[in-house]
Write a protein that holds these residues in place. Structure first.
Motif, PDB file in Angstrom:
ATOM      1  N   HIS A 260      26.675   8.319  -5.115  1.00 33.69           N
ATOM      2  CA  HIS A 260      27.238   7.452  -5.603  1.00 33.69           C
ATOM      3  C   HIS A 260      26.303   6.777  -6.697  1.00 33.69           C
ATOM      4  O   HIS A 260      25.287   6.420  -6.087  1.00 33.69           O
TER       5      HIS A 260
ATOM      6  N   PRO B 172      24.956  19.930  -2.458  1.00 35.69           N
ATOM      7  CA  PRO B 172      26.504  19.629  -3.075  1.00 35.69           C
ATOM      8  C   PRO B 172      26.962  18.452  -2.100  1.00 35.69           C
ATOM      9  O   PRO B 172      27.930  18.674  -1.113  1.00 35.69           O
ATOM     10  N   ASP B 173      26.683  16.830  -2.618  1.00 35.33           N
ATOM     11  CA  ASP B 173      26.446  15.930  -2.196  1.00 35.33           C
ATOM     12  C   ASP B 173      28.112  14.721  -2.817  1.00 35.33           C
ATOM     13  O   ASP B 173      27.125  15.302  -4.694  1.00 35.33           O
ATOM     14  N   MET B 174      28.578  14.433  -2.102  1.00 36.96           N
ATOM     15  CA  MET B 174      29.022  13.155  -3.240  1.00 36.96           C
ATOM     16  C   MET B 174      28.466  12.231  -3.534  1.00 36.96           C
ATOM     17  O   MET B 174      27.507  11.732  -2.312  1.00 36.96           O
TER      18      MET B 174
ATOM     19  N   ARG C 247      31.526   7.287  -8.259  1.00 44.13           N
ATOM     20  CA  ARG C 247      31.063   8.194  -8.123  1.00 44.13           C
ATOM     21  C   ARG C 247      31.065   9.769  -8.572  1.00 44.13           C
ATOM     22  O   ARG C 247      31.490  10.029  -9.693  1.00 44.13           O
TER      23      ARG C 247
ATOM     24  N   VAL D 185      30.796  13.807  -7.778  1.00 51.64           N
ATOM     25  CA  VAL D 185      30.985  14.755  -7.407  1.00 51.64           C
ATOM     26  C   VAL D 185      30.757  16.269  -7.368  1.00 51.64           C
ATOM     27  O   VAL D 185      30.627  16.514  -9.303  1.00 51.64           O
ATOM     28  N   PRO D 186      30.382  16.964  -6.978  1.00 49.37           N
ATOM     29  CA  PRO D 186      29.590  18.519  -7.036  1.00 49.37           C
ATOM     30  C   PRO D 186      30.599  19.482  -8.029  1.00 49.37           C
ATOM     31  O   PRO D 186      30.057  19.744  -9.186  1.00 49.37           O
ATOM     32  N   GLU D 187      32.116  19.154  -7.584  1.00 51.49           N
ATOM     33  CA  GLU D 187      33.205  19.575  -8.354  1.00 51.49           C
ATOM     34  C   GLU D 187      33.104  19.377 -10.187  1.00 51.49           C
ATOM     35  O   GLU D 187      33.215  19.920 -10.601  1.00 51.49           O
TER      36      GLU D 187
ATOM     37  N   HIS E  82      28.562  16.805 -10.991  1.00 45.19           N
ATOM     38  CA  HIS E  82      27.365  15.496 -10.410  1.00 45.19           C
ATOM     39  C   HIS E  82      28.246  14.777 -12.201  1.00 45.19           C
ATOM     40  O   HIS E  82      26.400  13.941 -12.283  1.00 45.19           O
TER      41      HIS E  82
ATOM     42  N   GLU F 188      32.719  17.587 -19.104  1.00 45.94           N
ATOM     43  CA  GLU F 188      31.374  17.306 -17.339  1.00 45.94           C
ATOM     44  C   GLU F 188      30.030  16.811 -18.601  1.00 45.94           C
ATOM     45  O   GLU F 188      29.635  16.025 -17.443  1.00 45.94           O
TER      46      GLU F 188
END
Length: 543
Positions: free
Chosen positions: A101, A97-99, A122, A124-126, A129, A293
Motif C-alpha cells: 500500500h 511478491p506482496d501487495m 495498491r 501489486v507484483p502482477e 509494483h 508499467e
C-alpha cells in the motif's frame, strides 16, 4: 493444485531466508500466508501487520529509484506514476511478491502546505509494483506538486500542470517533441536542457526504449541480452528510468506518448513480426505490459485482450487540440518485404510493388481512422497538432527517374495518408501541424494535397524531429534526398536533440534544439534553425 501451491510456498521461504538470514515476525507471517494457499491453517492466520498500518514494509534499499512522473493532463486532473524498485535492474525490482500500500498526495504548493487531494493505492507484483493514479477534481490550467509515500519512505517530489478547460481562453502554450533515445548510443543530456524550456507539456513520439543492443561508439551498455520477455522488458525500461536527466524532466512536466517499433521489436507491423515469429503476439503482449508499467498513462490504457489503446486527444482551452496517433499497433504489414526476413521494411520502387497503392491497406486501422476523422470534425481549436511516429511527407530517393518508397513509413501507406489529408481539408481543420520522429533526422516540410506535388495546395506544416540519442544515417544517403523532395524546407541528419514549440493566437514558433556532442554528459545545446507557422496560413516559413 495444493502440491503446486506448497512448492511455491517453499520457494518463497527459501528466497526469504536468502535475503533475511534472521527471519522477522513479518517473514513468518508472509510464509504462513503462502502456505495457506495449500490449505494449511488458513483460517487461523492473522493479516500482516503492515497491511493494517502498524508496521511499514521493509525494502532492501530506497524503493523510489525510478522516480515519479505525470501525464495526460485534463482540465480537471492528471495521471500520476511511480514504481517500487529498490533493486531496479532485477526483473522483480528487488521486491517480494506482496501487495504493498502506498499513499499519494497532490498539493497546490511545493512545500505541501496545502494538500488538495490525497489517497492510497495498491502496488501489486502482477504489475511490477507500479502505481497509476488518475487524479480528478483539480482546477484547470494550474501547476501542482505531488509525491508518494510507502511506510517511512518518501518519493521525490514531482510537478505537473492541468490543461485549460475546453473553450477557455489561452494565450500561450509551450511544448516539446522528442523521440528515439537509444541508451547505449548517447547520453540523455537533451532531457537536462529540456528543463530550461519552461514547458507546459512534453511529447515523446516513439522508441522510448530499444529492445536490441547495437550502434557505433557506444557510451554505455544495456543490461542483459535483447529484450523479448516480460522480465527483460521490465529491466530495459527500468534501466532507462535510472537515468537522472530523464527522471528530472519526467518529474518537472506532464508527458504524453505514442510509441513506435523498438518498444517491442524492430519493424513489427500490427500482429506480425519482422521475421514472422509465430509466437510474436506473446512478445508484443509482454512489451505492452512493461510499457504500461513504466509510463504515466491513465488506467484506461492498461493492456486488455492483447491490445493497448494509446490513441487519444488532449485539449488546451480554445488554443490547441493534440491528437496522439498510433500508427504501429493496427497497421497492415509492410508490402514487398525482404524475402529473407519475410516482413519488415524495404526501400522499393512503386512500379515494382503495385501493392503499395492498395486502398484497403491502412497505417492506422479502420477503427482508428474513423476515430481520427470524428475528432477532426469535432475540433474547435485554433491549432490542431497531430503527434505520431514517423515522417508524414514523401521522402523517397530518386533512382532512374522514379521515386522510391520506404515501406515502413507513410510512403508505404499512401492511401491512408491521402485519406488523412482529405479529412483535414473536408472538415476545415484549423492550422494543422504534424509532429513525427523515427528517422533519426530533422525534416521540416510543407504537406501538400498531393504528396510529391509541390504545385498542389498546402494543407499542413510538418516537423519531424531528430533522435534524442540514437545515431543518424549517413549524410551521403540523406542529403541527396533533400533537393529531390522540394516540399522539404529543411533537413539535417548529423545532430541529436528535440524541437521546442511556442504557440499563441498569432502563430506557432518552432526551434530545432541540437546538442553540441551527445557523447558527453555535460554537452551544450544550440538552436540549429527556427521556423514559424502563421495563423490561418498552411505551411511553414523559416525565421
Amino acid at each position: 493444485m495444493q502440491d503446486d501451491s506448497f512448492d511455491r510456498a517453499q520457494r518463497l521461504i527459501h528466497r526469504l531466508r536468502e535475503r533475511l538470514p534472521q527471519p522477522t515476525r513479518r517473514d513468518v507471517i508472509r510464509a504462513a500466508f503462502a502456505f495457506s494457499a495449500a490449505g494449511i491453517a488458513a483460517s487461523l492466520l492473522p493479516k500482516p501487520a503492515w497491511a493494517s498500518g502498524f508496521e511499514p514494509p521493509r525494502f532492501t534499499g530506497y524503493p523510489f529509484t525510478l522516480g515519479v512522473a505525470s501525464g495526460y493532463p485534463r482540465a480537471d486532473g492528471v495521471s500520476l506514476w511511480t514504481r517500487l524498485a529498490p533493486e531496479p535492474l532485477q526483473p522483480d525490482g528487488g521486491m517480494v511478491p506482496d501487495m504493498i500500500h502506498l499513499g499519494w498526495e497532490i498539493a497546490s504548493d511545493d512545500k505541501f502546505a496545502k494538500v488538495v487531494h490525497k489517497g492510497s493505492v495498491r502496488a501489486v507484483p502482477e504489475l511490477a509494483h507500479s502505481v497509476h493514479v488518475d487524479v480528478r477534481g483539480l482546477e484547470p490550467g494550474r501547476w501542482y506538486w505531488y509525491r508518494f509515500t510507502c511506510g517511512d519512505e518518501v518519493s521525490p517530489i514531482g510537478r505537473t500542470r492541468t490543461a485549460e478547460a475546453i473553450g477557455a481562453k489561452l494565450d500561450r502554450l509551450r511544448f516539446a517533441v522528442a523521440s528515439c533515445q537509444h541508451y547505449e548510443q548517447a547520453y540523455f543530456s537533451a532531457h537536462r536542457h529540456l528543463l530550461d524550456e519552461n514547458l507546459d507539456l512534453m511529447f515523446f513520439v516513439g522508441d522510448y526504449i530499444y529492445e536490441s543492443n547495437w550502434g557505433d561508439d557506444l557510451v554505455r551498455r544495456h543490461v542483459g541480452p535483447e529484450a523479448d520477455t516480460l522480465a527483460r522488458y521490465r529491466v530495459r525500461h527500468a534501466q532507462y528510468k535510472t537515468d537522472c536527466d530523464l527522471q528530472q524532466i519526467h518529474a518537472a512536466v506532464p508527458w504524453a506518448f505514442t510509441w513506435d517499433d523498438h518498444e517491442v521489436e524492430n519493424d513489427y507491423a500490427g500482429a506480425q513480426s519482422e521475421n514472422l515469429d509465430p509466437s510474436f503476439l506473446l512478445r508484443r503482449a509482454a512489451a505492452y505490459q512493461a510499457f504500461f508499467e513504466h509510463m504515466p498513462v491513465p488506467l484506461t490504457m492498461r493492456p486488455h485482450a492483447n491490445e493497448m489503446r494509446i490513441y487519444d486527444t488532449l485539449d488546451y482551452g480554445d488554443l490547441a487540440r493534440f491528437y496522439l496517433v498510433d500508427n504501429r499497433q493496427y497497421r497492415a504489414p509492410q508490402v514487398c518485404p525482404d524475402p529473407y526476413k519475410g516482413g519488415g521494411s524495404t526501400d522499393v520502387m512503386a512500379s515494382q510493388c503495385p501493392e503499395l497503392k492498395d486502398p484497403s491497406r491502412s497505417m492506422l486501422g479502420a477503427t482508428q481512422e474513423r476515430w481520427l476523422e470524428q475528432r477532426f470534425a469535432a475540433s474547435r481549436a485554433q491549432w490542431n497538432v497531430i503527434a505520431q511516429q514517423t515522417i508524414f511527407s514523401r521522402f523517397g530517393g530518386l533512382r532512374d527517374d522514379e521515386m522510391s518508397a520506404w515501406t515502413d513509413g507513410w510512403d508505404g501507406y499512401p492511401a491512408t495518408r491521402e485519406r488523412v489529408v482529405t479529412s483535414l481539408q473536408a472538415h476545415a481543420v484549423r492550422n494543422p501541424v504534424i509532429l513525427g520522429g523515427d528517422i533519426h533526422a530533422t525534416v521540416v516540410a510543407n504537406v501538400h494535397r498531393e504528396a510529391g506535388n509541390p504545385e498542389s495546395a498546402k494543407v499542413a506544416a510538418e516537423f519531424c524531429g531528430t533522435s534524442l540519442a540514437s545515431q543518424g544515417w549517413s549524410e551521403d544517403m540523406f542529403n541527396p534526398r533533400l533537393p529531390q523532395n522540394p516540399h522539404v524546407q529543411f533537413g539535417n541528419t548529423t545532430k541529436r536533440g528535440y524541437i521546442a514549440f511556442d504557440i499563441g493566437h498569432r502563430g506557432c514558433d518552432a526551434r530545432l534544439r541540437v546538442l553540441d556532442n551527445e557523447k558527453q554528459r555535460d554537452t551544450g545545446i544550440t538552436t540549429l534553425a527556427s521556423f514559424r507557422v502563421e495563423d490561418g496560413k498552411a505551411g511553414v516559413d523559416k525565421v
